[in-house]
Design a protein around this motif. Structure first.
Motif, PDB file in Angstrom:
ATOM      1  N   VAL A 254      -8.925   2.645  -2.639  1.00 25.71           N
ATOM      2  CA  VAL A 254      -8.433   1.285  -3.207  1.00 25.71           C
ATOM      3  C   VAL A 254      -9.715   0.418  -3.337  1.00 25.71           C
ATOM      4  CG1 VAL A 254      -6.357   1.703  -1.714  1.00 25.71           C
ATOM      5  CG2 VAL A 254      -8.239   0.388  -0.654  1.00 25.71           C
ATOM      6  N   ALA A 529      -7.718  -3.642  -7.141  1.00 26.66           N
ATOM      7  CA  ALA A 529      -6.766  -4.542  -7.858  1.00 26.66           C
ATOM      8  C   ALA A 529      -6.588  -5.904  -7.463  1.00 26.66           C
ATOM      9  CB  ALA A 529      -5.332  -3.945  -7.281  1.00 26.66           C
ATOM     10  N   ASP A 533      -7.495  -8.734 -10.336  1.00 29.02           N
ATOM     11  CA  ASP A 533      -6.424  -9.771 -10.618  1.00 29.02           C
ATOM     12  C   ASP A 533      -7.220 -11.050 -10.525  1.00 29.02           C
ATOM     13  OD1 ASP A 533      -3.764 -10.674 -11.081  1.00 29.02           O
ATOM     14  OD2 ASP A 533      -3.182 -10.118  -9.268  1.00 29.02           O
ATOM     15  N   ASP A 649      -2.902  -4.414   1.091  1.00 26.44           N
ATOM     16  CA  ASP A 649      -2.351  -3.258   1.487  1.00 26.44           C
ATOM     17  C   ASP A 649      -3.459  -2.120   1.449  1.00 26.44           C
ATOM     18  OD1 ASP A 649      -0.465  -1.268   1.892  1.00 26.44           O
ATOM     19  OD2 ASP A 649      -0.138  -0.703  -0.252  1.00 26.44           O
ATOM     20  N   ASP A 662       5.691   0.207  -2.686  1.00 26.92           N
ATOM     21  CA  ASP A 662       4.457  -0.040  -3.249  1.00 26.92           C
ATOM     22  C   ASP A 662       3.952  -1.489  -3.179  1.00 26.92           C
ATOM     23  OD1 ASP A 662       4.765   2.683  -4.111  1.00 26.92           O
ATOM     24  OD2 ASP A 662       5.840   2.013  -6.116  1.00 26.92           O
ATOM     25  N   ARG A 665       2.015  -6.798  -6.972  1.00 27.95           N
ATOM     26  CA  ARG A 665       1.003  -7.142  -7.759  1.00 27.95           C
ATOM     27  C   ARG A 665      -0.179  -6.041  -7.552  1.00 27.95           C
ATOM     28  NH1 ARG A 665       1.078 -11.934 -10.305  1.00 27.95           N
ATOM     29  NH2 ARG A 665      -1.178 -11.776 -10.819  1.00 27.95           N
ATOM     30  N   GLY A 666       0.226  -4.981  -6.946  1.00 22.77           N
ATOM     31  CA  GLY A 666      -0.749  -3.888  -6.719  1.00 22.77           C
ATOM     32  C   GLY A 666      -1.752  -3.978  -5.710  1.00 22.77           C
ATOM     33  N   TRP A 667      -1.652  -5.149  -4.753  1.00 26.75           N
ATOM     34  CA  TRP A 667      -2.505  -5.290  -3.756  1.00 26.75           C
ATOM     35  C   TRP A 667      -1.854  -6.035  -2.515  1.00 26.75           C
ATOM     36  CZ3 TRP A 667      -3.172 -10.612  -3.235  1.00 26.75           C
ATOM     37  CH2 TRP A 667      -2.967 -11.340  -4.408  1.00 26.75           C
TER      38      TRP A 667
END
Length: 742
Positions: A254, A529, A533, A649, A662, A665-667
């Protein structure tokens, strides 16, 4: 003179040379402060290491070992970061001293010089283990800490690199004395534990090399006992490596450290012509870096004595066989340094230069011990002078503007080589005085003399100097009254070196000194991510769009990103925002400084770590919360059972009573409570990924230690105490060349 007095005199001489080398190294290191008082406090040491040590010391003094800090966001996963040295007692001591320190410059400088002296002591012992004499071992001990990369990059900035380079000689010496003989493995066990738990991978890679070489050599010799001891040493090191590096490896997917590509951008790697300048302390070579195709520092400088090599040739077959480990390391380091600039997560191969210096200096010490003065002839002297002329010529061809300093250095080297040849012939050396001792003293003195032109040409590291305050109390006052969690947006590098700027802002890990939790910290593992962002780099600097992102509404949750992060204060840099930004509803400008705008919420939010959003119809109550865990009571579950927490995450989170969804915002860590019933308690807990394996690895390493000590004790009982003298590579030690003219 009887044998016992001779032995006592020899031990005294050895101790005096060792102590002298260590003290001289400290003297040479401290001498640089006269030209540049902050020589050892630049770049990463300013904005990375000291703040990290301060925070670790603060946690240790409060009785806690930091594992995760949600407020630090991408910089807060401490076991994955590795270089925090959470399992390292030496790092703990440095950290506690940093927490007590009033002056970060003095603290960091003291630590660096002590490690340079520690390096010298280890090199001396290592050279002795390869059968180098006391005087020439002292020369090697002084030369290695003077290596260009060590001085201008590791010592000036990259502290963990210096720590590794200082420990490797001790580890290697400890390995040799425990594997090649029946001496106690305790020095190896202690030194290798400290090396590995520093969390800096380059020294560990060197340990792997010397362990593999030792194992192969023992197998070729069919020496079962040495094979077993090397396997025990390797098992110990491998298990510790797993315990230290596994969280970082499992977290890498990640982060921006993911990937196995091999590329060559000619960034901080050398070529063969660059290595021709390895004997010049004022040559830059053509090593590319942030400043273009040439870096203003002697990064490939190894030792001024390299042109002496022809005077020390040939060397006997026994010496060659004994020095096989040195030749192996030298060959591999040469290949690596001139190799690709990036291999997977490993970048900038010039960082291996300290180990190339180590191999060269010890090898030269062994050669001189067996060839000087008896092997010195006019013909070999001529070849040494010719070598000096050739390498200086090639260096000049690479960097013509440096001809003045190159000429001065060449003249000093030529006179030194002639003086050594003169000493070798015994001219004007009083009877009874060791010519090796006189020659070694001259070599050490010349090493110190050459620091002068080096400091004239390169008074400081080429890495950035930010002018960080020399007062911890002053930094602790920055942003002291801000509301809630804070984040910095804009160019933090601007105004670097401007003393007054630090009354309004800090940089990198120095934010740990502020009473306000600030997320704009230093990390070696940027969360991909998250950093994308907020367009945030590894030191916490952002682009201008980061402010818009924080105040923008997330399309999935309907909340501003700043709300999702639990941010209540935003410090905007005027270098990026020269005009006052317009605050959105719920925010206001509370102060304007010379270089910053400070915005705060009308109603501050709780900081990072808790619940920031729940799906439609879903309600939860936080029962308990800490840095590593959150317990939630489910009050109701609607059509959308998601619960978003203001945490990254990271791998390592475990959810009980619900499922992990999930990330928003992807994080953002997100939990799906759809399967829970009202009244159920959902627990979200973080443990470093691979923690059970880490614990097993540490337990097995302890078992390996016990087995080794038991086997070693039994073996010593069978064979008796080990003989004195140097530790060799399994072959007898021939006498050094006589101290008479040949």
């Amino acid at each position: 003179m009887t044998s016992q007095p001779r032995a006592d005199a020899a031990r005294l001489s050895t101790a005096l040379w060792a102590v002298s080398a260590v003290l001289v190294t400290g003297l040479f290191a401290a001498a640089r402060l006269f030209a540049t008082p902050r020589f050892y406090f630049a770049d990463d040491s300013e904005v990375g290491a000291f703040g990290q040590w301060w925070q670790l010391g603060d946690r240790l003094l409060s009785g806690r070992l930091p594992v995760l800090d949600p407020h630090a966001w991408q910089a807060g996963n401490y076991f994955a970061e590795g270089q925090w040295g959470l399992l390292n007692p030496v790092t703990w001591a440095i950290a506690i001293a940093a927490r007590w320190a009033e002056n970060p410059v003095v603290h960091t400088t003291t630590v660096k010089i002590l490690f340079l002296m520690l390096m010298a002591g280890g090199v001396y012992l290592l050279a002795r283990s390869f059968s180098a004499s006391g005087p020439w071992s002292a020369v090697a001990a002084v030369l290695v800490p003077l290596g260009g990369f060590t001085v201008y990059m590791d010592a000036a900035s990259w502290a963990t690199g210096l720590f590794n380079a200082a420990l490797v000689p001790w580890v290697w010496w400890g390995l040799r004395r425990s594997v090649e003989s029946l001496r106690s493995p305790v020095p190896y066990l202690v030194a290798s534990y400290v090396l590995i738990t520093f969390g800096y991978v380059f020294g560990v890679l060197i340990l792997v090399i010397i362990l593999v070489e030792s194992l192969v050599r023992a197998m070729v010799a069919r020496d079962r006992d040495r094979v077993i001891r090397t396997l025990l040493a390797s098992t110990w090191g491998a298990l510790l490596t797993v315990a230290v590096y596994l969280p970082g490896v499992l977290t890498a997917p990640v982060t921006e450290r993911a990937g196995l590509s091999i590329i060559n951008t000619r960034f901080l790697n050398a070529d063969l012509s660059d290595l021709m300048s390895a004997s010049s302390p004022t040559a830059t070579a053509s090593v590319g870096s942030w400043w273009g195709q040439e870096t203003a520092a002697p990064l490939v400088y190894v030792a001024w004595v390299l042109p002496l090599l022809p005077m020390l040739l040939p060397i006997s077959r026994d010496v060659v066989r004994r020095c096989i480990p040195l030749f192996v390391l030298l060959a591999l380091m040469t290949v690596v340094v001139i190799g690709p600039s990036q291999v997977g997560p490993l970048r900038w191969p010039v960082r291996f230069m300290p180990y190339l210096c180590l191999a060269v200096a010890v090898l030269l010490a062994v050669m001189a011990s067996h060839s000087f003065p008896a092997g010195t002839t006019r013909r070999r002297l001529g070849w040494s002078l010719l070598t000096l002329a050739v390498v200086t010529g090639v260096t000049f061809a690479n960097t013509p503007p440096q001809w003045r300093s190159l000429a001065i250095v060449m003249v000093i080297q030529a006179f030194a080589i002639l003086a050594l040849a003169y000493i070798a012939k015994g001219r004007r050396v009083p009877r009874g005085v060791s010519r090796n001792g006189v020659a070694a003293g001259l070599a050490i003195a010349v090493s110190g003399v050459l620091v002068i032109p080096q400091m004239v040409v390169f008074p400081f590291t080429p890495l950035p100097k930010f002018g960080v305050p020399d007062s911890t109390a002053r930094m602790e006052a920055v942003l002291a009254d801000a509301s809630g969690d804070a984040i910095v947006v804009g160019d933090i590098y601007a105004y670097g070196g401007m003393d007054a700027s630090f009354d309004e802002r800090l940089m990198g890990n120095l934010w740990y000194l502020s009473p306000t939790p600030v997320s704009s910290l230093y990390t070696v593992l940027p969360y991909s991510a998250f950093s994308k962002d907020l367009c945030m780099d590894l030191r916490g600097s952002t682009c201008a769009d980061a402010l818009d992102t924080l105040w923008s509404t997330d399309g999935e949750t309907g909340l501003p990103v700043a709300d999702l992060m639990g941010v209540s204060s935003i410090l905007a840099m005027k270098a990026t925002f020269p005009d006052r930004p317009e605050a959105v509803e719920g925010w206001r400008l509370v102060s304007e400084g010379d270089i910053t705008w400070l915005f705060e919420r009308d109603e501050p939010l709780p900081g990072a770590g808790g619940v920031v959003w729940t799906g439609s119809g879903t309600e939860v109550t936080v029962v308990d919360s800490s840095d590593t865990a959150v317990s939630l009571r489910v009050d109701s579950v609607g059509a959308d059972g998601r619960v978003v927490l203001s945490r990254l995450d990271y791998p390592g989170y475990a959810v009980r009573g619900a499922a992990e969804a999930d990330p928003a915002r992807g994080w953002l860590l997100t939990v799906d409570a759809s399967g829970a019933q009202p009244g159920d308690v959902v627990t979200v807990e973080f443990r470093p990924p691979g923690l059970p394996i880490m614990i097993v690895a540490l337990a097995l390493s302890l078992g390996t230690l016990v087995v080794w000590l038991v086997l070693q004790r039994r073996a010593r009982r069978r064979s008796g105490p080990p003989a004195g003298g140097a530790v060799t590579s399994g072959s007898p030690v021939p006498a050094a060349a006589p101290d008479t003219p040949g």
